[in-house]
Design a protein around this motif. Structure first.
Motif, PDB file in Angstrom:
ATOM      1  N   PRO A  29      -0.182   4.506   1.111  1.00  0.00           N
ATOM      2  CA  PRO A  29      -0.319   5.975   1.115  1.00  0.00           C
ATOM      3  C   PRO A  29       0.941   6.685   1.617  1.00  0.00           C
ATOM      4  O   PRO A  29       1.284   7.758   1.120  1.00  0.00           O
ATOM      5  CB  PRO A  29      -1.498   6.228   2.059  1.00  0.00           C
ATOM      6  N   GLU A  30       1.641   6.103   2.566  1.00  0.00           N
ATOM      7  CA  GLU A  30       2.862   6.724   3.100  1.00  0.00           C
ATOM      8  C   GLU A  30       3.956   6.798   2.034  1.00  0.00           C
ATOM      9  O   GLU A  30       4.770   7.727   2.034  1.00  0.00           O
ATOM     10  CB  GLU A  30       3.386   5.933   4.308  1.00  0.00           C
ATOM     11  N   ILE A  31       3.954   5.843   1.124  1.00  0.00           N
ATOM     12  CA  ILE A  31       4.945   5.842   0.049  1.00  0.00           C
ATOM     13  C   ILE A  31       4.618   6.951  -0.946  1.00  0.00           C
ATOM     14  O   ILE A  31       5.498   7.703  -1.379  1.00  0.00           O
ATOM     15  CB  ILE A  31       4.992   4.469  -0.665  1.00  0.00           C
ATOM     16  N   LEU A  32       3.341   7.074  -1.290  1.00  0.00           N
ATOM     17  CA  LEU A  32       2.913   8.142  -2.191  1.00  0.00           C
ATOM     18  C   LEU A  32       3.214   9.513  -1.587  1.00  0.00           C
ATOM     19  O   LEU A  32       3.671  10.423  -2.292  1.00  0.00           O
ATOM     20  CB  LEU A  32       1.429   7.997  -2.517  1.00  0.00           C
ATOM     21  N   GLU A  33       2.990   9.646  -0.302  1.00  0.00           N
ATOM     22  CA  GLU A  33       3.277  10.910   0.395  1.00  0.00           C
ATOM     23  C   GLU A  33       4.776  11.211   0.363  1.00  0.00           C
ATOM     24  O   GLU A  33       5.191  12.349   0.130  1.00  0.00           O
ATOM     25  CB  GLU A  33       2.765  10.835   1.837  1.00  0.00           C
ATOM     26  N   SER A  34       5.591  10.200   0.585  1.00  0.00           N
ATOM     27  CA  SER A  34       7.043  10.363   0.545  1.00  0.00           C
ATOM     28  C   SER A  34       7.512  10.796  -0.843  1.00  0.00           C
ATOM     29  O   SER A  34       8.386  11.663  -0.975  1.00  0.00           O
ATOM     30  CB  SER A  34       7.720   9.042   0.941  1.00  0.00           C
ATOM     31  N   GLY A  39       9.650  16.077  -3.907  1.00  0.00           N
ATOM     32  CA  GLY A  39       9.768  16.950  -5.067  1.00  0.00           C
ATOM     33  C   GLY A  39       9.549  16.221  -6.383  1.00  0.00           C
ATOM     34  O   GLY A  39       9.819  16.767  -7.451  1.00  0.00           O
ATOM     35  N   ILE A  40       9.053  14.995  -6.313  1.00  0.00           N
ATOM     36  CA  ILE A  40       8.735  14.263  -7.535  1.00  0.00           C
ATOM     37  C   ILE A  40       7.333  14.684  -7.980  1.00  0.00           C
ATOM     38  O   ILE A  40       6.379  14.595  -7.217  1.00  0.00           O
ATOM     39  CB  ILE A  40       8.818  12.741  -7.313  1.00  0.00           C
ATOM     40  N   ILE A  41       7.231  15.157  -9.204  1.00  0.00           N
ATOM     41  CA  ILE A  41       5.967  15.638  -9.760  1.00  0.00           C
ATOM     42  C   ILE A  41       5.183  14.485 -10.374  1.00  0.00           C
ATOM     43  O   ILE A  41       3.975  14.372 -10.211  1.00  0.00           O
ATOM     44  CB  ILE A  41       6.225  16.733 -10.817  1.00  0.00           C
ATOM     45  N   PRO A  75      10.626   4.721   8.625  1.00  0.00           N
ATOM     46  CA  PRO A  75      10.520   3.269   8.745  1.00  0.00           C
ATOM     47  C   PRO A  75       9.513   2.634   7.773  1.00  0.00           C
ATOM     48  O   PRO A  75       9.711   1.493   7.348  1.00  0.00           O
ATOM     49  CB  PRO A  75      10.107   3.033  10.193  1.00  0.00           C
ATOM     50  N   ILE A  76       8.477   3.353   7.392  1.00  0.00           N
ATOM     51  CA  ILE A  76       7.497   2.808   6.443  1.00  0.00           C
ATOM     52  C   ILE A  76       8.126   2.695   5.053  1.00  0.00           C
ATOM     53  O   ILE A  76       7.945   1.678   4.365  1.00  0.00           O
ATOM     54  CB  ILE A  76       6.214   3.670   6.390  1.00  0.00           C
ATOM     55  N   VAL A  77       8.869   3.702   4.646  1.00  0.00           N
ATOM     56  CA  VAL A  77       9.545   3.656   3.347  1.00  0.00           C
ATOM     57  C   VAL A  77      10.579   2.532   3.356  1.00  0.00           C
ATOM     58  O   VAL A  77      10.697   1.781   2.381  1.00  0.00           O
ATOM     59  CB  VAL A  77      10.200   5.014   2.995  1.00  0.00           C
ATOM     60  N   GLU A  78      11.305   2.404   4.443  1.00  0.00           N
ATOM     61  CA  GLU A  78      12.295   1.319   4.553  1.00  0.00           C
ATOM     62  C   GLU A  78      11.615  -0.053   4.452  1.00  0.00           C
ATOM     63  O   GLU A  78      12.125  -0.950   3.788  1.00  0.00           O
ATOM     64  CB  GLU A  78      13.062   1.440   5.869  1.00  0.00           C
ATOM     65  N   GLU A  79      10.470  -0.186   5.087  1.00  0.00           N
ATOM     66  CA  GLU A  79       9.723  -1.443   5.025  1.00  0.00           C
ATOM     67  C   GLU A  79       9.302  -1.740   3.577  1.00  0.00           C
ATOM     68  O   GLU A  79       9.423  -2.874   3.100  1.00  0.00           O
ATOM     69  CB  GLU A  79       8.502  -1.381   5.937  1.00  0.00           C
ATOM     70  N   TRP A  80       8.789  -0.717   2.879  1.00  0.00           N
ATOM     71  CA  TRP A  80       8.382  -0.874   1.480  1.00  0.00           C
ATOM     72  C   TRP A  80       9.579  -1.274   0.616  1.00  0.00           C
ATOM     73  O   TRP A  80       9.491  -2.190  -0.193  1.00  0.00           O
ATOM     74  CB  TRP A  80       7.755   0.432   0.963  1.00  0.00           C
ATOM     75  N   GLU A  81      10.700  -0.571   0.790  1.00  0.00           N
ATOM     76  CA  GLU A  81      11.894  -0.863  -0.020  1.00  0.00           C
ATOM     77  C   GLU A  81      12.396  -2.281   0.223  1.00  0.00           C
ATOM     78  O   GLU A  81      12.797  -2.971  -0.713  1.00  0.00           O
ATOM     79  CB  GLU A  81      12.996   0.163   0.256  1.00  0.00           C
ATOM     80  N   ASN A  82      12.375  -2.713   1.460  1.00  0.00           N
ATOM     81  CA  ASN A  82      12.780  -4.084   1.771  1.00  0.00           C
ATOM     82  C   ASN A  82      11.830  -5.098   1.134  1.00  0.00           C
ATOM     83  O   ASN A  82      12.257  -6.131   0.623  1.00  0.00           O
ATOM     84  CB  ASN A  82      12.882  -4.304   3.272  1.00  0.00           C
TER      85      ASN A  82
END
Length: 116
Positions: A29-34, A39-41, A75-82
């Motif tokens: 959910p944090e990735i979707l929120e990010s 500004g991504i539609i 940090p959550i986005v960074e974790e996902w990207e890694n």
């Protein structure tokens, strides 16, 4: 609205590809929120073999630079990207560690602009 198309490869391993697809059926959910907050539609990812293709529609104010800065601070986005990098590999000809590559539009067709 702006539209961007991007490409990236997956590691050519059927099990890793299967895992990557499964991860994208349960995106955190944090990735979707990010994504939404940047500004991504809309965003769609397609796969052929180990090649990925992404279509992103964004608000006019969207900025890749601002998105990257925001992602680095999260940090959550960074974790996902890694985690995603476990499955991904750079496209041939790109610098080491580069991910999604912006594609150049070479043929635009629209019924709005089509004259018989």
């Amino acid at each position: 609205m702006k539209r961007y198309c991007m490409a990236l490869d997956l590691k050519n391993d059927p099990q890793l590809i299967k895992e990557y697809e499964a991860r994208h059926q349960q995106v955190w959910p944090e990735i979707l929120e990010s994504i939404k907050n940047s500004g991504i539609i809309s965003m769609e990812i397609y796969r052929w073999e180990n090649r990925l293709f992404m279509i992103m529609d964004t608000e006019d104010h969207f900025s890749f630079k601002e998105k990257a800065l925001s992602d680095k601070a999260n940090p959550i986005v960074e974790e996902w990207e890694n985690l995603m990098w476990k499955y991904q590999q750079a496209l041939p000809g790109t610098k080491s560690g580069e991910k999604w590559q912006l594609m150049k539009q070479i043929f635009p067709f629209s019924m709005d602009n089509y004259q018989k």
